[in-house]
Design an enzyme around this catalytic site. Structure first.
Site, PDB file in Angstrom:
ATOM      1  N   LYS A  12       0.852  -1.184   0.000  1.00 14.97           N
ATOM      2  CA  LYS A  12       0.000   0.000   0.000  1.00 14.97           C
ATOM      3  C   LYS A  12       0.890   1.238   0.000  1.00 14.97           C
ATOM      4  O   LYS A  12       1.777   1.383   0.854  1.00 14.97           O
ATOM      5  CB  LYS A  12      -0.883   0.029   1.250  1.00 14.97           C
ATOM      6  CG  LYS A  12      -2.033   1.029   1.173  1.00 14.97           C
ATOM      7  CD  LYS A  12      -3.024   0.644   0.083  1.00 14.97           C
ATOM      8  CE  LYS A  12      -4.464   0.698   0.513  1.00 14.97           C
ATOM      9  NZ  LYS A  12      -5.348   0.048  -0.456  1.00 14.97           N
ATOM     10  N   THR A  57      -3.852  -4.997   0.741  1.00 14.28           N
ATOM     11  CA  THR A  57      -3.187  -3.713   0.997  1.00 14.28           C
ATOM     12  C   THR A  57      -4.043  -2.862   1.928  1.00 14.28           C
ATOM     13  O   THR A  57      -3.524  -2.027   2.662  1.00 14.28           O
ATOM     14  CB  THR A  57      -2.888  -2.972  -0.316  1.00 14.28           C
ATOM     15  OG1 THR A  57      -4.104  -2.633  -0.975  1.00 14.28           O
ATOM     16  CG2 THR A  57      -2.015  -3.828  -1.233  1.00 14.28           C
ATOM     17  N   ASN A 249      21.269  19.962 -11.029  1.00  8.64           N
ATOM     18  CA  ASN A 249      21.921  21.268 -11.169  1.00  8.64           C
ATOM     19  C   ASN A 249      20.876  22.251 -11.676  1.00  8.64           C
ATOM     20  O   ASN A 249      20.519  22.245 -12.858  1.00  8.64           O
ATOM     21  CB  ASN A 249      23.097  21.161 -12.143  1.00  8.64           C
ATOM     22  CG  ASN A 249      24.022  22.362 -12.076  1.00  8.64           C
ATOM     23  OD1 ASN A 249      23.632  23.412 -11.577  1.00  8.64           O
ATOM     24  ND2 ASN A 249      25.231  22.213 -12.583  1.00  8.64           N
ATOM     25  N   HIS A 251      20.095  25.175 -13.082  1.00  8.91           N
ATOM     26  CA  HIS A 251      20.874  26.195 -13.787  1.00  8.91           C
ATOM     27  C   HIS A 251      20.256  27.589 -13.662  1.00  8.91           C
ATOM     28  O   HIS A 251      19.059  27.773 -13.867  1.00  8.91           O
ATOM     29  CB  HIS A 251      20.987  25.838 -15.270  1.00  8.91           C
ATOM     30  CG  HIS A 251      21.502  24.464 -15.532  1.00  8.91           C
ATOM     31  ND1 HIS A 251      22.732  24.034 -15.094  1.00  8.91           N
ATOM     32  CD2 HIS A 251      20.956  23.406 -16.187  1.00  8.91           C
ATOM     33  CE1 HIS A 251      22.919  22.778 -15.483  1.00  8.91           C
ATOM     34  NE2 HIS A 251      21.855  22.371 -16.136  1.00  8.91           N
TER      35      HIS A 251
END
EC number: 1.7.3.3
Lengths: 291, 291, 291, 291
Positions: A12, A57, A249, A251
């Site tokens: 779950k 679940t 990164n 930018h």
């Protein structure tokens, strides 16, 4: 050539749990997102639809809520361990349980008032493997592994970052720079050697090490900064055996203002969304098996 | 105990490329999201900030655009292979290049007019490993592996789905049902044995197999449906050696209308967001090494 | 019956601007998302495609970056005003310019190091209407209106919230409660009477008033809390003439643990995503025209 | 100066409703997201927390589900009208109810199997105002207004789009172009004169008019295309009195490949996320009051 079922798991995902702990009028708040993943002797449900070994679940979800009430929730590493151990112990067919928890931070505003802290999320994952095949081990507990980490910690240095001396191939147009913005959203996971740990202290220490290394490193590449961050965690936290970092990164491009008769000495940048560099590495203690 | 750099990689993520191919007034449109990931002799940039072996991620991006122009783009598997081979061949320090491409579908409305097809995305990943250590292999090409797949294909059966006979533990409250909605968003990846494949035909065939198996399976569990989907792909596509499926169970809960004096015989449902079941498995050919 | 062009506007949305202000080694960071919307004599481009009156949205974007360099950015209200005034003044065809700015918070970690503060966003919108038709007004400046606000401020009280005494119609099943969690994500906008304001101080004061009223109000309904929040802002900030609030009710439902033999005295909750209540109101000073 | 409550409303947002209609083994699927907004005599709950006039949003949600069962759901305009009329009729304090519905499309795969159609969403909003003050009107029904529309329809022309002849101010660097990609995600809403409409036919016709005008217009500006789209709807659908369009300009920028010795004759583009142009207008029939 026959067709076979390989590795499989189920569980779950994203059980949203908020727990209020009341010390008289003063409340503590705990805000979690819990994901349970189970593996084991589950071939039958795949091959024939026989669910005799399948814990629904929905029951896994119920367990999360019931355990929050009956055992409480303090450190998410412990709560993940508790749940993972329960599933491998209570379910004969389940040989591996993994419980991943995200914890959302709240800042106190009053005795029972809180403000969400923002995008940063503390994480923990406990994995418990049934040790039935090893008579000498603690059969109730099984083999366990704990990882902790964080996501969504966005950091930026507005200078002390260069990028020079790199490969120039026929497709390279990027100019070298000795002063750029370096920004990233830290996604870090670290692995513990055992489970007898001051989780809160270790988390705070690892987080501080990551931040301090980012702030304090004069960066020649985001790779260098990444390594410094992972190295700092291991240097300061002996209980941690391995750190994995994934650093986009983000930018920031200097805007060309020359067409408008303006210089732009490192002042006005455009923050870009895509594409982005992505730097990933594992830093570990020598002698450990590193994945 | 010393601290060491372990597995590491870097690259440019999410390079958005749209290519228009003009046959006179009739245009073809190709809409991609390309992610490049490189690994190799990259310790120096991590340890000292020496970038002499680092091809900038900006150059990787430029390569994607330049290759789209100079080589064209037909099947994404081939474009991913082309790029992956280029990076390991052209960059001495790079021993493994992985290129993952997402392709967004567009439906033709006119000679040069198109409509986005929706949430479904075709994917391909090519991995090229430098074979310098094996003198007998094709040193230019290296070892390659191709995966294809799709994400965002949302399927629903409004009947022919049961869930019964499962484990009842103390936390189980879910009632058994012999008629429920079964819905999922298919995330599938399949692996090819080699690269001499009719990619378009294989993709269409694999996709049809997934859909047909979902539609045609009387489901006793989502696991069973998942296995049927993977099995169907392998049964019908000999060029595919392994299928991995990740299927969220998008729960549709029957609304209790009794308080309003109404029966609800499988008619009115609430579609829920979280939590959700998540079922994952690999289906492969016997004898293959399955991860 | 003929078909006519009605109200229309255009502009550049989501210009991402980061500005670094350097006081020697100590930097200030300003992180903005700027949206420009222009209206005026723009029928021609709609009706015939004649763009003689159309300032490209690309030029609007350039203006944002150039002005950030040439004029600097301090308070976003002033920067929005500067830009809005520029567009109505410099472009004869433009009779109304609206500039909306989102500011993302960063917390200082060092002289040039910062951490993103999280989900909360400060906003400002300046609208400038060309006053050419009114000879007595300041023709250069036009009529201006400034709104400020915030979004993404997530607040929660874990008690001191009731919901009782409401309408019970045939579709009402909700039980009354005298103790519930009250949580919301504040979306607030407030309007100023004029532009000679200490924007930073007013923002801080208005934000504090919103938070204090949320924290300090014993809530009988989210409507009551909303009104208390807006009222507090107006009571404490004479420069503000109107407050609009949009508050989603982020429901936290007490989990029924009785099937597991457990009581749940206000301790374990499920945080839900959808559906959610949504409460919206304007609070203003008597005598003002309220929209 | 006293502080007063101005315009206010509340309701339940994003009630997710899936309805299965069974004709023997052949099923019809209806997948909706319903938002209810009520306004009226609600000052007390704001000012004193007296909820005697407040119908809980939970009851509004229940009503949506119960009405889906007891009345069925065919066209979303009718279902929105049904709900809006119910709330103003059944709740004395409520003088205006607005019900907005999003409908997600599913494509048939089998008698009871379906595939989500993608990002396009059909919308309808019905507003019902209590007519108690007008004795001559139908007091049960009140005054009603119906809007329909769509969102998420992504269209692209790969040629037949120019942008020239625009204003060149000191911040203009954009080169004129006589051949560009024009792409947008259509967000359209149209208003009906009355409620006796073939909603399905009108929706299909309006949608086709929007698409046909986009495809068939040689575009000198996105404004011109927008106007052509709205004009086409009104020209072809007499039952529609007004169209509002909001069209983001999803910029596709030609990549400069000259550094790599390559021309790029309208072939390779980068699809950008931010910033984007945003063009909005209302097109209506002359003589109508246009907002």
């Amino acid at each position: 050539m026959s067709i076979v079922l390989g590795a499989n798991q189920y569980g779950k995902a994203e059980v949203r749990l908020v727990r209020v702990l009341r010390h008289g009028g003063r409340h503590e708040l705990c805000d979690l997102n819990v994901t349970v993943t189970l593996a084991g002797d589950l071939a039958a449900t795949h091959l024939t639809g026989d669910n005799a070994q399948v814990l629904p679940t929905d029951s896994q979800k119920n367990t999360v809520y019931a355990f929050a009430r009956s055992h409480g929730v303090d450190q998410i590493e412990d709560f993940a361990l508790l749940l993972a151990r329960h599933f491998v112990t209570a379910q004969p067919a389940i040989s591996r349980a993994r419980v991943r928890i995200e914890e959302y931070g709240w800042q106190r505003l009053g005795p029972h008032s809180f403000q969400r802290s923002g995008g940063e999320v503390r994480t923990a994952t406990a994995t418990c493997v049934d040790s039935e095949f090893d008579a000498d081990s603690d059969a109730d507990a099984g083999l366990v592994e704990v990882e902790a980490g964080l996501t969504g910690l966005v950091l930026l240095n507005s200078t002390d970052s260069e990028f020079t001396g790199y490969v120039k191939d026929p497709y390279t147009t990027l100019p070298e720079t000795t002063d750029r913005i370096l920004a990233t959203a830290v996604d870090a996971r670290w692995r513990y050697q055992d489970t007898g740990v001051d989780w809160a202290g270790s988390y705070a220490g690892a987080r501080a090490a990551l931040v301090d290394a980012f702030v304090g490193t004069y960066s020649l590449s985001l790779q260098q900064t990444l390594y410094a961050m992972g190295h700092r965690v291991l240097a300061e936290r002996p209980e941690i055996t391995e750190v994995r970092l994934s650093l986009p990164n983000r930018h920031h491009l200097l805007v060309d203002l020359a067409p408008f008769g303006l210089e732009n000495p490192g002042e006005v940048f455009v923050a870009t969304d895509r594409p982005y560099g992505l730097i990933e590495a594992t830093i570990s203690r020598a002698g450990d098996g590193v994945g």
